[in-house]
Design a protein around this motif. Structure first.
Motif, PDB file in Angstrom:
ATOM      1  N   LEU A 103     -65.092   2.048 -13.640  1.00  0.00           N
ATOM      2  CA  LEU A 103     -64.424   3.171 -12.483  1.00  0.00           C
ATOM      3  C   LEU A 103     -65.067   4.549 -12.555  1.00  0.00           C
ATOM      4  O   LEU A 103     -65.695   5.027 -11.608  1.00  0.00           O
ATOM      5  CB  LEU A 103     -62.865   3.355 -12.961  1.00  0.00           C
ATOM      6  N   ASN A 104     -65.314   5.058 -13.890  1.00  0.00           N
ATOM      7  CA  ASN A 104     -65.873   6.402 -13.950  1.00  0.00           C
ATOM      8  C   ASN A 104     -67.265   6.629 -13.899  1.00  0.00           C
ATOM      9  O   ASN A 104     -67.881   7.377 -13.189  1.00  0.00           O
ATOM     10  CB  ASN A 104     -65.387   6.996 -15.083  1.00  0.00           C
ATOM     11  N   GLY A 105     -67.966   5.676 -14.572  1.00  0.00           N
ATOM     12  CA  GLY A 105     -69.442   5.488 -14.704  1.00  0.00           C
ATOM     13  C   GLY A 105     -70.244   5.067 -13.526  1.00  0.00           C
ATOM     14  O   GLY A 105     -71.078   5.532 -12.951  1.00  0.00           O
ATOM     15  N   PHE A 106     -69.705   3.797 -13.292  1.00  0.00           N
ATOM     16  CA  PHE A 106     -70.374   3.352 -11.900  1.00  0.00           C
ATOM     17  C   PHE A 106     -69.754   3.603 -10.505  1.00  0.00           C
ATOM     18  O   PHE A 106     -70.330   4.233  -9.867  1.00  0.00           O
ATOM     19  CB  PHE A 106     -70.403   1.521 -12.115  1.00  0.00           C
ATOM     20  N   PHE A 107     -68.630   3.423 -10.487  1.00  0.00           N
ATOM     21  CA  PHE A 107     -67.790   3.561  -9.070  1.00  0.00           C
ATOM     22  C   PHE A 107     -68.052   5.196  -8.714  1.00  0.00           C
ATOM     23  O   PHE A 107     -68.339   5.553  -7.919  1.00  0.00           O
ATOM     24  CB  PHE A 107     -66.495   3.039  -8.990  1.00  0.00           C
ATOM     25  N   GLY A 108     -67.402   5.866  -9.870  1.00  0.00           N
ATOM     26  CA  GLY A 108     -67.346   7.336  -9.570  1.00  0.00           C
ATOM     27  C   GLY A 108     -68.490   7.965  -9.303  1.00  0.00           C
ATOM     28  O   GLY A 108     -68.669   8.849  -8.340  1.00  0.00           O
ATOM     29  N   VAL A 151     -68.633  17.197  -9.047  1.00  0.00           N
ATOM     30  CA  VAL A 151     -67.639  17.270 -10.341  1.00  0.00           C
ATOM     31  C   VAL A 151     -66.072  17.059  -9.629  1.00  0.00           C
ATOM     32  O   VAL A 151     -65.529  16.258 -10.617  1.00  0.00           O
ATOM     33  CB  VAL A 151     -68.079  18.634 -10.945  1.00  0.00           C
ATOM     34  N   THR A 152     -65.862  17.670  -8.763  1.00  0.00           N
ATOM     35  CA  THR A 152     -64.496  17.608  -8.329  1.00  0.00           C
ATOM     36  C   THR A 152     -64.097  16.286  -7.996  1.00  0.00           C
ATOM     37  O   THR A 152     -62.946  15.624  -8.355  1.00  0.00           O
ATOM     38  CB  THR A 152     -64.197  18.434  -7.125  1.00  0.00           C
ATOM     39  N   LEU A 153     -65.055  15.599  -7.402  1.00  0.00           N
ATOM     40  CA  LEU A 153     -64.640  14.047  -6.965  1.00  0.00           C
ATOM     41  C   LEU A 153     -64.638  13.265  -8.017  1.00  0.00           C
ATOM     42  O   LEU A 153     -63.764  12.291  -8.306  1.00  0.00           O
ATOM     43  CB  LEU A 153     -65.773  13.539  -5.937  1.00  0.00           C
ATOM     44  N   SER A 154     -65.462  13.363  -9.138  1.00  0.00           N
ATOM     45  CA  SER A 154     -65.718  12.603 -10.449  1.00  0.00           C
ATOM     46  C   SER A 154     -64.295  12.797 -11.222  1.00  0.00           C
ATOM     47  O   SER A 154     -63.681  12.012 -11.753  1.00  0.00           O
ATOM     48  CB  SER A 154     -66.748  12.945 -11.151  1.00  0.00           C
ATOM     49  N   TRP A 155     -64.054  13.982 -11.437  1.00  0.00           N
ATOM     50  CA  TRP A 155     -62.742  14.466 -12.220  1.00  0.00           C
ATOM     51  C   TRP A 155     -61.646  13.649 -11.490  1.00  0.00           C
ATOM     52  O   TRP A 155     -60.780  13.385 -12.210  1.00  0.00           O
ATOM     53  CB  TRP A 155     -62.644  15.848 -12.184  1.00  0.00           C
ATOM     54  N   THR A 156     -61.320  13.829 -10.250  1.00  0.00           N
ATOM     55  CA  THR A 156     -60.291  13.183  -9.447  1.00  0.00           C
ATOM     56  C   THR A 156     -60.263  11.951  -9.812  1.00  0.00           C
ATOM     57  O   THR A 156     -58.955  11.543 -10.055  1.00  0.00           O
ATOM     58  CB  THR A 156     -60.302  13.578  -8.131  1.00  0.00           C
ATOM     59  N   ILE A 157     -61.247  11.048  -9.831  1.00  0.00           N
ATOM     60  CA  ILE A 157     -61.283   9.711  -9.725  1.00  0.00           C
ATOM     61  C   ILE A 157     -60.685   9.220 -11.237  1.00  0.00           C
ATOM     62  O   ILE A 157     -60.013   8.420 -11.741  1.00  0.00           O
ATOM     63  CB  ILE A 157     -62.707   9.091  -9.614  1.00  0.00           C
ATOM     64  N   TYR A 158     -61.410  10.240 -12.344  1.00  0.00           N
ATOM     65  CA  TYR A 158     -61.020   9.980 -13.686  1.00  0.00           C
ATOM     66  C   TYR A 158     -59.417  10.253 -14.031  1.00  0.00           C
ATOM     67  O   TYR A 158     -58.814   9.478 -14.638  1.00  0.00           O
ATOM     68  CB  TYR A 158     -61.823  10.962 -14.621  1.00  0.00           C
ATOM     69  N   ARG A 159     -59.076  11.226 -13.110  1.00  0.00           N
ATOM     70  CA  ARG A 159     -57.478  11.692 -13.634  1.00  0.00           C
ATOM     71  C   ARG A 159     -56.568  10.520 -12.961  1.00  0.00           C
ATOM     72  O   ARG A 159     -55.620  10.283 -13.431  1.00  0.00           O
ATOM     73  CB  ARG A 159     -57.068  12.838 -12.660  1.00  0.00           C
ATOM     74  N   LEU A 160     -56.976  10.125 -11.609  1.00  0.00           N
ATOM     75  CA  LEU A 160     -56.275   8.971 -11.089  1.00  0.00           C
ATOM     76  C   LEU A 160     -56.178   7.672 -11.963  1.00  0.00           C
ATOM     77  O   LEU A 160     -55.230   7.066 -12.023  1.00  0.00           O
ATOM     78  CB  LEU A 160     -56.760   8.948  -9.639  1.00  0.00           C
ATOM     79  N   GLY A 161     -57.538   7.259 -12.220  1.00  0.00           N
ATOM     80  CA  GLY A 161     -57.530   6.184 -13.201  1.00  0.00           C
ATOM     81  C   GLY A 161     -56.766   6.379 -14.391  1.00  0.00           C
ATOM     82  O   GLY A 161     -56.075   5.276 -15.029  1.00  0.00           O
ATOM     83  N   ARG A 203     -53.947   7.998 -14.696  1.00  0.00           N
ATOM     84  CA  ARG A 203     -52.610   7.904 -14.649  1.00  0.00           C
ATOM     85  C   ARG A 203     -52.342   6.764 -14.111  1.00  0.00           C
ATOM     86  O   ARG A 203     -51.190   6.003 -14.421  1.00  0.00           O
ATOM     87  CB  ARG A 203     -52.360   8.925 -13.475  1.00  0.00           C
ATOM     88  N   TRP A 204     -53.090   5.915 -13.186  1.00  0.00           N
ATOM     89  CA  TRP A 204     -52.254   4.583 -12.533  1.00  0.00           C
ATOM     90  C   TRP A 204     -52.901   3.292 -13.079  1.00  0.00           C
ATOM     91  O   TRP A 204     -52.480   2.174 -12.790  1.00  0.00           O
ATOM     92  CB  TRP A 204     -52.858   4.771 -10.830  1.00  0.00           C
ATOM     93  N   LEU A 205     -54.140   3.542 -13.679  1.00  0.00           N
ATOM     94  CA  LEU A 205     -54.838   1.938 -14.476  1.00  0.00           C
ATOM     95  C   LEU A 205     -54.551   1.950 -15.829  1.00  0.00           C
ATOM     96  O   LEU A 205     -54.532   2.747 -16.423  1.00  0.00           O
ATOM     97  CB  LEU A 205     -56.312   2.219 -14.018  1.00  0.00           C
ATOM     98  N   PRO A 206     -54.743   0.941 -16.305  1.00  0.00           N
ATOM     99  CA  PRO A 206     -54.473   0.541 -17.874  1.00  0.00           C
ATOM    100  C   PRO A 206     -55.539   1.161 -18.587  1.00  0.00           C
ATOM    101  O   PRO A 206     -56.919   1.329 -17.949  1.00  0.00           O
ATOM    102  CB  PRO A 206     -54.814  -0.971 -17.816  1.00  0.00           C
ATOM    103  N   HIS A 207     -55.415   1.606 -19.736  1.00  0.00           N
ATOM    104  CA  HIS A 207     -56.473   2.246 -20.402  1.00  0.00           C
ATOM    105  C   HIS A 207     -57.225   1.379 -21.319  1.00  0.00           C
ATOM    106  O   HIS A 207     -56.764   0.745 -22.194  1.00  0.00           O
ATOM    107  CB  HIS A 207     -55.602   3.101 -21.507  1.00  0.00           C
ATOM    108  N   HIS A 208     -58.419   0.871 -20.661  1.00  0.00           N
ATOM    109  CA  HIS A 208     -59.412  -0.070 -21.203  1.00  0.00           C
ATOM    110  C   HIS A 208     -60.727   0.270 -21.196  1.00  0.00           C
ATOM    111  O   HIS A 208     -61.029   0.842 -20.083  1.00  0.00           O
ATOM    112  CB  HIS A 208     -58.970  -1.593 -20.309  1.00  0.00           C
TER     113      HIS A 208
END
Length: 220
Positions: free
Chosen positions: A142-147, A118-128, A130-135
């Motif tokens: 990013l979150n469903g597959f890679f995360g 959960v911590t890792l998944s949430w960190t990936i979500y928050r980084l995305g 902040r730094w990636l386009p909202h698409h």
């Protein structure tokens, strides 16, 4: 992995139970409990817990404490945010623990199979965020597959290290006969989570707390 009580040294239990108590205290303090006051939200949360329990009961294993099943932690994190994802996983793990009677292993299982992914998944979500386009596609892949794949891989690595340090099984045995299959299972987790999140954001976006139509779809 579902660790068994025999794999937990007595001294470690004295450390893990207080950590679990602190986790529940933090959850009680920081979770937005009013979310469950809404009947629809409560039904979705309860349904997710029941579905996850069924998923955890479908498992395979090679030795006691060395089994495999889909985790669902990343999907829960995206649907309910981290504190309620941890609550759902804690409840499901409590039900599984009541069934198998491995009470001493509950804190270790909770930390490895709930807190870590959960911590890792949430960190990936928050980084995305902040730094990636909202698409939409970035959100799903990013979150469903890679995360989810990264979260399950981390659980496999952590559980392998834990069991090896506890002296339950030799490290070379775990590296040859356990960890490779866990890493392969990450692809199954990625596919299942990615497919589920895609379906939900299309048909039931209100069930996914981290998804916003205006942010990910409008104007894209």
């Amino acid at each position: 992995m579902n660790l068994i009580s025999a794999h937990i040294p007595a001294f470690w239990s004295w450390l893990l139970w207080p950590l679990t108590g602190l986790l529940f205290y933090a959850m009680w303090q920081r979770a937005r409990w009013r979310m469950l006051a809404d009947r629809d939200n409560l039904n979705v949360f309860a349904g997710a817990c029941v579905a996850l329990l069924g998923l955890w009961l479908i498992k395979a294993g090679i030795k006691p404490g060395l089994n495999f099943h889909l985790l669902g932690a990343s999907a829960l994190t995206l649907m309910f945010r981290p504190w309620f994802a941890l609550l759902a996983l804690a409840l499901v793990l409590a039900a599984v623990t009541l069934m198998n009677g491995e009470y001493a292993a509950y804190p270790a299982n909770l930390l490895i199979m709930a807190v870590l992914p959960v911590t890792l998944s949430w960190t990936i979500y928050r980084l995305g965020e902040r730094w990636l386009p909202h698409h939409l596609f970035i959100y799903v892949f990013l979150n469903g597959f890679f995360g989810s794949a990264l979260a399950v891989s981390a659980v496999g690595l952590a559980s392998t290290g834990f069991v090896a340090l506890a002296g339950a099984y030799p490290l070379d045995y775990l590296l040859d006969n356990y960890l490779p299959f866990y890493l392969l299972m990450a692809w199954s987790e990625a596919f299942a989570t990615g497919m589920l999140i895609t379906i939900l954001v299309v048909y039931k976006p209100e069930w996914v707390a981290t998804f916003d139509d205006r942010r990910y779809l409008h104007g894209k």
